[in-house]
Structures are given as C-alpha cells and as structure tokens.
Scaffold this active site. Structure first.
Site, short mmCIF file in Angstrom:
data_model
loop_
_atom_site.label_atom_id
_atom_site.label_comp_id
_atom_site.label_asym_id
_atom_site.label_seq_id
_atom_site.Cartn_x
_atom_site.Cartn_y
_atom_site.Cartn_z
N PRO A 1 -15.75 -4.89 9.00
CA PRO A 1 -15.12 -3.77 9.15
C PRO A 1 -15.46 -3.49 10.33
O PRO A 1 -16.58 -4.01 10.96
CB PRO A 1 -15.75 -2.84 8.29
CG PRO A 1 -16.92 -3.99 6.96
CD PRO A 1 -16.95 -4.59 7.97
N GLU A 2 -14.57 -2.83 11.11
CA GLU A 2 -13.96 -2.32 12.56
C GLU A 2 -14.71 -1.22 12.89
O GLU A 2 -14.21 -0.53 11.73
CB GLU A 2 -13.22 -2.39 13.18
CG GLU A 2 -12.75 -4.13 13.47
CD GLU A 2 -12.09 -5.16 13.75
OE1 GLU A 2 -11.84 -4.53 14.70
OE2 GLU A 2 -11.31 -5.96 13.70
N LYS A 40 -19.25 0.33 15.07
CA LYS A 40 -19.38 -0.06 13.97
C LYS A 40 -20.32 -0.14 13.00
O LYS A 40 -20.35 -0.22 11.75
CB LYS A 40 -19.29 -2.16 13.79
CG LYS A 40 -18.04 -2.21 14.59
CD LYS A 40 -18.12 -3.79 14.90
CE LYS A 40 -16.88 -4.39 16.41
NZ LYS A 40 -16.62 -5.51 15.46
N HIS A 67 -24.63 -9.19 -6.30
CA HIS A 67 -24.64 -8.44 -4.61
C HIS A 67 -25.05 -7.42 -5.05
O HIS A 67 -25.12 -7.13 -3.75
CB HIS A 67 -23.20 -9.34 -4.23
CG HIS A 67 -23.26 -10.78 -5.10
ND1 HIS A 67 -23.73 -11.84 -4.12
CD2 HIS A 67 -21.65 -11.00 -5.39
CE1 HIS A 67 -23.26 -13.24 -4.34
NE2 HIS A 67 -22.27 -12.73 -5.21
N ARG A 89 -22.23 -11.33 1.30
CA ARG A 89 -22.60 -13.02 2.20
C ARG A 89 -24.04 -11.86 2.49
O ARG A 89 -24.63 -13.28 3.41
CB ARG A 89 -22.45 -12.14 3.56
CG ARG A 89 -20.53 -12.59 3.57
CD ARG A 89 -19.74 -13.80 3.49
NE ARG A 89 -20.15 -14.93 4.19
CZ ARG A 89 -19.43 -14.82 5.70
NH1 ARG A 89 -18.57 -14.67 4.99
NH2 ARG A 89 -19.82 -16.25 6.44
N ARG A 138 -11.80 -17.89 19.31
CA ARG A 138 -11.68 -16.02 17.69
C ARG A 138 -9.93 -16.41 18.26
O ARG A 138 -9.47 -16.84 19.12
CB ARG A 138 -11.82 -15.10 18.43
CG ARG A 138 -13.18 -14.83 19.07
CD ARG A 138 -14.24 -15.17 17.62
NE ARG A 138 -13.32 -14.14 16.68
CZ ARG A 138 -14.86 -12.22 16.35
NH1 ARG A 138 -15.07 -11.88 18.04
NH2 ARG A 138 -14.03 -11.46 15.61
#
Length: 280
Positions: free
Chosen positions: A2-3, A60, A93, A112, A264
């Site tokens: 997420p940005e 962020k 999770h 993650r 990237r």
C-alpha cells in the site's frame, strides 16, 4: 505494498469505526511485529485502557493517536485492518486484535507478517524510528519547489530511484512514481542532477495530482489491497503506464514498455517520456 493513497483511504475508513473507542485488551499472535517497545507485555500495557482519539498518516504509515501515546503502524506488503463484531470468524493470518470496551474488535491481518508497530508518547513520534527518517509528505507545505529542487540537484541518481527514496519524499512507491513520471513527461533514467527547475516543478505538481486522483478513486488494487470495509480501490482503471506493458499509450498510441531501474520494474511510454540522454 500500500502506498500513500491506499494508506490515506484506510485512515479515512478507520476514522469512521475506531475513533473514540477504548482499547480494553490486546491479543498479539506474532510478537515480531512489535518493534517499540520491543517487550510485548510493555507494548500491551501502554496501549490498554487508551482511547483512540484521532487518526493520522505520514507517508505510508498509519498513526493512531491515543490519549497519551501514538501507535505507528506500517502495513508493508499485505497488512490489512478490519473491524468486527464479537463472534465473527477469525481469518487465518490475523496476528493482532484490539478488543474495544463496546465489544467490537479491530483486527490486523498480514499474510506476509512484514507489518510493524511502534508506540511512543505523543510529541515524540517524529523523534524516533521509523518516522524520523522520512522526508516530507507530498501534501506537507515543506514539500515545496525549492526543497525538492535542492534535494534532486545534489544527486546523480536516476529520478525513478530518487522518487522511491522515502527520505526525499515519503509515500510514493512503484505505482505512483511511474505514473508521476509519465504525467510529467520525464524518463525514469534521467539523472536528477540534469533535471531543470521546470522539470522538477512538473514532477512536484504531477506527484500531488496523481496522488489526489488515486485517493479520490479509493487507491489502486493490483493484487490484494482493500480498505477497512473490504472495498477495492478503482484507480487501476486510470493507470497510464503501470502494469500496461505492451498496451498502447492512451495519449500517443505508442506501446508502453517495461524496463528495470535499480532492480525495480518500471513502466513508461518511450514517446511521451523520451530518453534524451540515451541511457540504458
């Protein structure tokens, strides 16, 4: 990951559900997420009994402003918050649960397990890691043309790499850097030291406009992003270059290409963003 627009959207939806709620107790199933204080029981003790008074954001990072403390949360790759009634099934999770005094629960889910949480006294949140390492938010008044131009002209890095540097400007990630560069007609391999002041101004303006447009659309859902209510973002429908490899440019019709910059994946239009330096 997420940005800024996704975190801003999450912040605004969380405000509707958690402000003025008092934290009765906390369950932490993955202690490695707790970074400060690094003792989980101390973390719980600081937060328990506190009421969430407001929500904030820096780049962020989500900021939960409590009575006396600030809880700083970084979602990293897959972190998600959701609000539940007692008895709602707990998803796999789910690693941190905040139980409110009214019976509701705020759950943090992270496939993650990369997310982080820090707690500091109010007024000290910007004096310590992670916030003290960040540059200005794109919507801060300190992110002005003079600041941005001075920062960029001192480095010979590629502009794509510099825009991803959170110590220069915080909140931009791969998606919005690619989109900003396209809108500003700047090639991602252009050296920062070679940028004119006018080009830097275009980058500053288009970074803000791109982010505002994405916020209005609720963010970008490429893989798994949803807001606190489980709604997807819609800005992926308006992307000019990111994820558009081999598709025609919406402005000129040339094929969008994908290259690597600093490891990237980077999307661009070779016509709208000419590589005048001939760098590969």
């Amino acid at each position: 990951m997420p940005e800024l627009p996704e975190v801003e959207t999450i912040k605004e939806t969380l405000k509707l559900f958690v402000c003025n709620k008092t934290i009765k107790h906390i369950d932490i199933e993955w202690p490695n997420m707790i970074k400060h204080p690094d003792d989980v029981e101390e973390f719980k003790a600081l937060v328990t009994g506190q009421t969430i008074r407001s929500m904030g954001r820096k780049g962020k990072f989500l900021l939960f402003y409590l009575d006396e403390y600030v809880l700083i949360s970084h979602l990293r790759m897959e972190g998600k918050y959701s609000v539940h009634s007692p008895g709602d099934p707990v998803k796999k999770h789910t690693h941190v649960t905040f139980y409110f005094s009214n019976g509701e629960e705020l759950r943090y889910n992270d496939v993650r397990k990369f997310g982080t949480m820090h707690v500091y006294p109010i007024g000290e949140e910007f004096m310590h890691k992670p916030l003290n390492q960040l540059g200005p938010d794109p919507f801060d008044t300190s992110f002005n043309l003079e600041y941005f131009y001075e920062k960029l002209k001192r480095t010979d890095r590629y502009i794509k790499t510099a825009l991803l540097d959170q110590s220069i400007v915080t909140g931009l990630g791969n998606i919005y850097v690619d989109e900003t560069l396209f809108r500003a007609n700047v090639h991602p391999l252009k050296r920062c030291s070679k940028l004119s002041k006018q080009e830097v101004k275009k980058l500053q303006i288009n970074a803000k406009e791109t982010l505002r447009d994405a916020i209005k659309a609720g963010g970008t859902t490429i893989r798994s992003y949803v807001n606190t209510q489980g709604d997807m973002g819609m800005f992926q429908q308006d992307l000019y270059v990111y994820g558009q490899h081999s598709k025609p440019c919406r402005v000129c019709g040339a094929d969008i290409i994908k290259i690597k910059v600093g490891g990237r994946g980077t999307h661009l239009c070779p016509t709208c963003q000419p590589n005048k330096q001939g760098v590969r």
